[in-house]
Design a protein around this motif. Sequence first.
Motif, PDB file in Angstrom:
ATOM      1  N   TYR A 276       0.839  -1.205   0.000  1.00 56.26           N
ATOM      2  CA  TYR A 276       0.000   0.000   0.000  1.00 56.26           C
ATOM      3  C   TYR A 276       0.872   1.253   0.000  1.00 56.26           C
ATOM      4  O   TYR A 276       0.639   2.197  -0.760  1.00 56.26           O
ATOM      5  CB  TYR A 276      -0.884   0.033   1.252  1.00 56.26           C
ATOM      6  CG  TYR A 276      -2.144  -0.791   1.212  1.00 56.26           C
ATOM      7  CD1 TYR A 276      -2.886  -0.955   0.044  1.00 56.26           C
ATOM      8  CD2 TYR A 276      -2.632  -1.377   2.383  1.00 56.26           C
ATOM      9  CE1 TYR A 276      -4.066  -1.694   0.043  1.00 56.26           C
ATOM     10  CE2 TYR A 276      -3.810  -2.123   2.392  1.00 56.26           C
ATOM     11  CZ  TYR A 276      -4.511  -2.276   1.224  1.00 56.26           C
ATOM     12  OH  TYR A 276      -5.679  -3.002   1.228  1.00 56.26           O
TER      13      TYR A 276
ATOM     14  N   LEU B 268       0.773   4.475  -2.580  1.00 59.64           N
ATOM     15  CA  LEU B 268       0.082   5.708  -2.177  1.00 59.64           C
ATOM     16  C   LEU B 268       0.963   6.943  -2.349  1.00 59.64           C
ATOM     17  O   LEU B 268       1.125   7.754  -1.433  1.00 59.64           O
ATOM     18  CB  LEU B 268      -0.384   5.593  -0.724  1.00 59.64           C
ATOM     19  CG  LEU B 268      -1.545   4.628  -0.487  1.00 59.64           C
ATOM     20  CD1 LEU B 268      -1.763   4.405   1.005  1.00 59.64           C
ATOM     21  CD2 LEU B 268      -2.820   5.145  -1.142  1.00 59.64           C
TER      22      LEU B 268
ATOM     23  N   ARG C 287      -4.305   7.544  -4.081  1.00 60.19           N
ATOM     24  CA  ARG C 287      -4.953   7.767  -2.793  1.00 60.19           C
ATOM     25  C   ARG C 287      -6.471   7.863  -2.957  1.00 60.19           C
ATOM     26  O   ARG C 287      -7.232   7.400  -2.103  1.00 60.19           O
ATOM     27  CB  ARG C 287      -4.379   9.021  -2.132  1.00 60.19           C
ATOM     28  CG  ARG C 287      -2.906   8.860  -1.731  1.00 60.19           C
ATOM     29  CD  ARG C 287      -2.422   9.974  -0.841  1.00 60.19           C
ATOM     30  NE  ARG C 287      -2.144  11.201  -1.530  1.00 60.19           N
ATOM     31  CZ  ARG C 287      -0.939  11.620  -1.918  1.00 60.19           C
ATOM     32  NH1 ARG C 287       0.121  10.848  -1.721  1.00 60.19           N
ATOM     33  NH2 ARG C 287      -0.774  12.776  -2.521  1.00 60.19           N
TER      34      ARG C 287
ATOM     35  N   TRP D 177      -9.165   5.277  -1.251  1.00 60.89           N
ATOM     36  CA  TRP D 177     -10.296   5.780  -0.465  1.00 60.89           C
ATOM     37  C   TRP D 177     -11.618   5.242  -1.005  1.00 60.89           C
ATOM     38  O   TRP D 177     -12.522   4.903  -0.241  1.00 60.89           O
ATOM     39  CB  TRP D 177     -10.287   7.306  -0.461  1.00 60.89           C
ATOM     40  CG  TRP D 177     -11.367   7.918   0.359  1.00 60.89           C
ATOM     41  CD1 TRP D 177     -12.428   8.657  -0.076  1.00 60.89           C
ATOM     42  CD2 TRP D 177     -11.521   7.844   1.788  1.00 60.89           C
ATOM     43  NE1 TRP D 177     -13.212   9.059   0.978  1.00 60.89           N
ATOM     44  CE2 TRP D 177     -12.677   8.572   2.141  1.00 60.89           C
ATOM     45  CE3 TRP D 177     -10.777   7.245   2.794  1.00 60.89           C
ATOM     46  CZ2 TRP D 177     -13.117   8.707   3.447  1.00 60.89           C
ATOM     47  CZ3 TRP D 177     -11.215   7.378   4.104  1.00 60.89           C
ATOM     48  CH2 TRP D 177     -12.359   8.097   4.419  1.00 60.89           C
TER      49      TRP D 177
ATOM     50  N   GLN E  97       0.124   8.869   4.708  1.00 60.24           N
ATOM     51  CA  GLN E  97       0.124   9.170   3.273  1.00 60.24           C
ATOM     52  C   GLN E  97      -1.284   9.545   2.810  1.00 60.24           C
ATOM     53  O   GLN E  97      -1.460  10.484   2.034  1.00 60.24           O
ATOM     54  CB  GLN E  97       0.636   7.960   2.481  1.00 60.24           C
ATOM     55  CG  GLN E  97       2.128   7.702   2.658  1.00 60.24           C
ATOM     56  CD  GLN E  97       2.565   6.390   2.006  1.00 60.24           C
ATOM     57  OE1 GLN E  97       2.414   5.325   2.589  1.00 60.24           O
ATOM     58  NE2 GLN E  97       3.096   6.472   0.801  1.00 60.24           N
ATOM     59  N   LEU E  98      -2.275   8.812   3.275  1.00 59.50           N
ATOM     60  CA  LEU E  98      -3.661   9.094   2.908  1.00 59.50           C
ATOM     61  C   LEU E  98      -4.097  10.473   3.398  1.00 59.50           C
ATOM     62  O   LEU E  98      -4.879  11.163   2.742  1.00 59.50           O
ATOM     63  CB  LEU E  98      -4.569   8.013   3.493  1.00 59.50           C
ATOM     64  CG  LEU E  98      -6.047   8.064   3.128  1.00 59.50           C
ATOM     65  CD1 LEU E  98      -6.253   7.827   1.637  1.00 59.50           C
ATOM     66  CD2 LEU E  98      -6.834   7.036   3.939  1.00 59.50           C
TER      67      LEU E  98
ATOM     68  N   GLU F 262      -4.621  13.874   1.523  1.00 61.47           N
ATOM     69  CA  GLU F 262      -5.891  14.222   0.867  1.00 61.47           C
ATOM     70  C   GLU F 262      -6.916  14.508   1.966  1.00 61.47           C
ATOM     71  O   GLU F 262      -8.017  13.960   1.979  1.00 61.47           O
ATOM     72  CB  GLU F 262      -6.358  13.085  -0.042  1.00 61.47           C
ATOM     73  CG  GLU F 262      -5.327  12.574  -1.024  1.00 61.47           C
ATOM     74  CD  GLU F 262      -4.690  13.668  -1.856  1.00 61.47           C
ATOM     75  OE1 GLU F 262      -5.390  14.656  -2.179  1.00 61.47           O
ATOM     76  OE2 GLU F 262      -3.491  13.554  -2.170  1.00 61.47           O
TER      77      GLU F 262
END
Length: 483
Positions: free
Chosen positions: A187, A191, A197, A201, A266-267, A270
């Motif tokens: 992952y 990402l 990303r 999601w 990392q997510l 956003e």
Amino acid sequence: MSLDPPAYILSLQNNIRARPISWEGAVRAKTITDSDLKKIKAIDKVRKEQRKQTIEADTSTYTALLLGNGETKSIFESAAKRLDILQYMLVLTGDLIEDIPALVESLVNHPHPYKSLLPLLKQSNNAEDPIPLLTSAVLSSLLSRALVAQPKSTPEIDEALPKVYSYIAALSNTSDSNLQDIAVQEYSALLRTLKSRQQFWEQRKETLSPLVDVLRNATGGKDSDSTLYNRGSTGSIRSGVTESNIKVGGGVGLQLLYHILMVIWQLSFEGRLVGKGLDEEHDIIPLYAQLVRVSPKEKTTRLLLGTLYNLLSYNKSTLMPAAASAKLPTVLSNLKTRHFTDQDLLEDLENLIQMMDEYTSSQTTLDEYAAEVNSGHLRWSPPHKNADFWRENARSIIENDNGELCKKLAEIMGKDWSNDKQVLAIGCNDVAFLFKQCPEKRQALERFGLKARVMGLMQDENEGVRWESLRAVGEWLRYTFDA
């Protein structure tokens, strides 16, 4: 923040490299061609520099070997029945992607760079089968480079990325920590862009939910502050074990914890896209506040604070009430007393403290309660169980703006909240206080839909919800009989 390759995969790859392959037998059986064999022999078991020179001199030939070219099949298609060759070529391909950028560029520009590899993900339903495992390692490595090299999405990436995420999600949902760690590292490799990303999601029920479950397990699970339950806070997840094999709460390994925190960090870049959903679906701010309290290492604290800063910066109106009720200012103040050396951590800590100070200094208790209700997600913050708060503010809550807060409360209580039933329990608690403090306003509260909501929850499957709804209905009936 680069990650070392998973030890489980490294061990598997080294084992496969050491195995002898009967290449000539494969040619005689017409599994591969003599031309294929010559190409493989030219780069097999030679020095890295020699291998690099050979491939750079003829990238198109080696691209065709691995992916096909319309006239010839990919080695992965032609050798589909020879599991030993498939495994060996997957390991070799992974090595080439890591070592030879010119070949990577040629591979990602191929008309169908993932077509011959994607079917191998479904070769077996066994999570430990080497071929799907090695294929996911190759695909995640190749896709991560393609995503960066091709900022605009392509049909090939749009087809491959969801399939790779689904396979990785299945790995993360096993009980094997080795497979979970492989999943989160893959992952993390993917990402790296907005596109990846966003897709992660979109698939969050399969990709993200298992990771949050591990984090919650690391804190000892979700607490309840219902009037039915009043458990103490969970203890530290630190365990007195050796540095090389640290375990945290629920037996979660420190390495796995760190890698999961990396993925969510990392997510969090956003933040506008994911902030509200992370709050409503996973109660992320209280969870992270608890994780900060018990974080066993500076590197985990750095990722926790970085994620909190990203999420709160983009979602102040919806997430700040959650941060306040989770006592994040106190948690941050306690961190100030510790000696940290990481500059990113220290900068995020200062920024978070300033952000929380600005928020809390502008809020009255009623403002805090209103902000929480308007955020659409209730938590057991101090006002909910404070009798003085309700004596002083119940009438204002009912009357201000024609009862907008009560209408919002009814809206919240009208949702299912199957993943966080305490929201319904808290709502019933609040309605009980409104009935108790302003019995003469019962008709207005009924008009707002609150009476129907609490009565409908009396048969809820959750014990805490049933208890609080019965308490609210009891307050309604008490003043009905008194009248």
